[in-house]
Scaffold this motif. Structure first.
Motif, PDB file in Angstrom:
ATOM      1  N   ASN A 157     -57.046 -14.789  23.211  1.00 24.02           N
ATOM      2  CA  ASN A 157     -57.595 -13.433  23.178  1.00 24.02           C
ATOM      3  C   ASN A 157     -56.507 -12.369  23.235  1.00 24.02           C
ATOM      4  O   ASN A 157     -56.698 -11.251  22.740  1.00 24.02           O
TER       5      ASN A 157
ATOM      6  N   LYS B 201     -52.961 -16.271  15.306  1.00 25.42           N
ATOM      7  CA  LYS B 201     -54.068 -16.578  16.221  1.00 25.42           C
ATOM      8  C   LYS B 201     -55.011 -17.612  15.607  1.00 25.42           C
ATOM      9  O   LYS B 201     -55.388 -18.601  16.262  1.00 25.42           O
TER      10      LYS B 201
ATOM     11  N   ILE C 297     -63.972 -18.040  23.877  1.00 26.69           N
ATOM     12  CA  ILE C 297     -63.478 -17.031  22.930  1.00 26.69           C
ATOM     13  C   ILE C 297     -64.635 -16.185  22.418  1.00 26.69           C
ATOM     14  O   ILE C 297     -64.520 -14.954  22.272  1.00 26.69           O
TER      15      ILE C 297
ATOM     16  N   LEU D 232     -65.588 -13.815  25.156  1.00 24.77           N
ATOM     17  CA  LEU D 232     -64.613 -12.723  25.255  1.00 24.77           C
ATOM     18  C   LEU D 232     -64.820 -11.696  24.149  1.00 24.77           C
ATOM     19  O   LEU D 232     -64.626 -10.490  24.361  1.00 24.77           O
ATOM     20  N   ALA D 233     -65.220 -12.161  22.963  1.00 21.69           N
ATOM     21  CA  ALA D 233     -65.445 -11.246  21.845  1.00 21.69           C
ATOM     22  C   ALA D 233     -66.637 -10.322  22.090  1.00 21.69           C
ATOM     23  O   ALA D 233     -66.747  -9.264  21.450  1.00 21.69           O
TER      24      ALA D 233
ATOM     25  N   SER E 273     -61.500  -9.343  31.415  1.00 17.74           N
ATOM     26  CA  SER E 273     -61.787 -10.556  30.631  1.00 17.74           C
ATOM     27  C   SER E 273     -62.473 -11.638  31.464  1.00 17.74           C
ATOM     28  O   SER E 273     -63.524 -12.166  31.083  1.00 17.74           O
TER      29      SER E 273
END
Length: 319
Positions: free
Chosen positions: A117, A125, A200, A203-204, A229
């Motif tokens: 992230n 990435k 992930i 987190l998005a 986060s």
């Protein structure tokens, strides 16, 4: 009219409205519900109907007599569990390996997702993420061969480096001192990238304005990760942790079966491999079913207990 009667009438009206709303929703979205029917049929056929076979855990099973024709044994298999050679060792190893996976394996996808992230180069990435979850799609049969070659005392890369440093080759896969460490390391290697995908995604979904406000306050990347986060993915962490707790006695049959051997039974034999040997190789189907039922019962109790504790301490939980 008394208060209790009024409450009963009010509850009945509320139930009627809920039922009407549900039927209206089903009629409106009938196509989606129809698409769900095949999946429900498959689950019923392969997950629920075969559950009647658990009866043989309570019987002295004979193939010629069948499940219903076999005689009841008054819980004999459950009474002899802890006096059976190998069971207590397999139970101990299962608990130890599962706890090691919780301590070392469970946090790794979280840390990896946080690192992903924080990457700003989109191409790099995506490349790192793709490479990290590729091992998940390779079976343990193939991975066990790769691990065996890497750790081979004659031609393995790791032993080659040890000998270059002046050491003697180590027989990793037949050493009780090393076997559990190999299990944990290879398990992390195989699944860290795949398990990080769900974090992930979580987190998005965090509001970018929180990070912008933190930037305006001069927060470092570490502080943003700690205060934004991680709290943002806590619900997902709790849910996946509870699922892990429920599977604490299932320590990964495929991995251990393809890596272990009789020389490491002392530290590597778990309940899954014990059931395989007793049930399949020795044809003691009734006793192995009792062991499996014991495992599932403990898993359900652990799941219910841990969920209850977490619900008391926080607002998160599976239900």
């Amino acid at each position: 009219m008394r208060t209790s009667e009024m409450n009963a009438i009010s509850a009945g009206m509320e139930t009627g409205r809920s039922h009407a709303f549900l039927m209206k929703r089903i009629r409106k979205m009938w196509l989606l519900y129809a698409m769900l029917v095949p999946a429900l049929i498959l689950v019923a056929l392969f997950n629920y109907i075969p559950m009647y076979g658990v009866l043989i855990a309570f019987k002295t099973f004979r193939v010629a007599d069948g499940i219903w024709g076999s005689t009841w044994n008054d819980f004999e298999h459950f009474r002899t569990l802890f006096s059976t050679v190998g069971f207590t060792r397999a139970l101990r190893n299962t608990v130890i390996i599962s706890l090691l996976r919780l301590v070392f394996g469970f946090p790794m996808p979280i840390l990896f997702a946080l690192l992903i992230n924080e990457m700003r180069n989109g191409w790099f990435k995506k490349t790192v993420q793709s490479i990290s979850y590729l091992p998940h799609f390779i079976s343990w049969v193939v991975l066990a061969g790769i691990v065996g070659e890497i750790l081979s005392p004659q031609r393995g890369v790791l032993n080659y480096l040890i000998q270059l440093a002046g050491g003697k080759p180590i027989y990793f896969l037949i050493s009780n001192d090393w076997f559990r460490s190999i299990l944990i390391a290879t398990d992390i290697w195989k699944d860290v990238g795949w398990s990080a995908i769900i974090y992930i995604a979580a987190l998005a979904s965090i509001d970018p304005q929180l990070y912008e406000a933190a930037d305006m306050d001069g927060a470092s990347r570490l502080r943003k990760a700690w205060h934004i986060s991680i709290p943002g993915i806590v619900p997902m962490i709790v849910i996946l942790f509870l699922i892990k707790i429920g599977h604490v006695l299932n320590s990964g049959f495929d991995q251990i079966f393809n890596l272990y051997n009789p020389l490491v039974y002392e530290t590597g034999d778990v309940l899954d491999t014990f059931i395989y040997r007793i049930g399949i190789l020795n044809a003691r189907y009734d006793f192995s079913t009792a062991v499996g039922l014991f495992m599932n019962a403990i898993g359900i109790l652990l799941l219910l207990g841990s969920n209850m504790i977490i619900r008391r301490k926080s607002e998160y939980g599976i239900w």
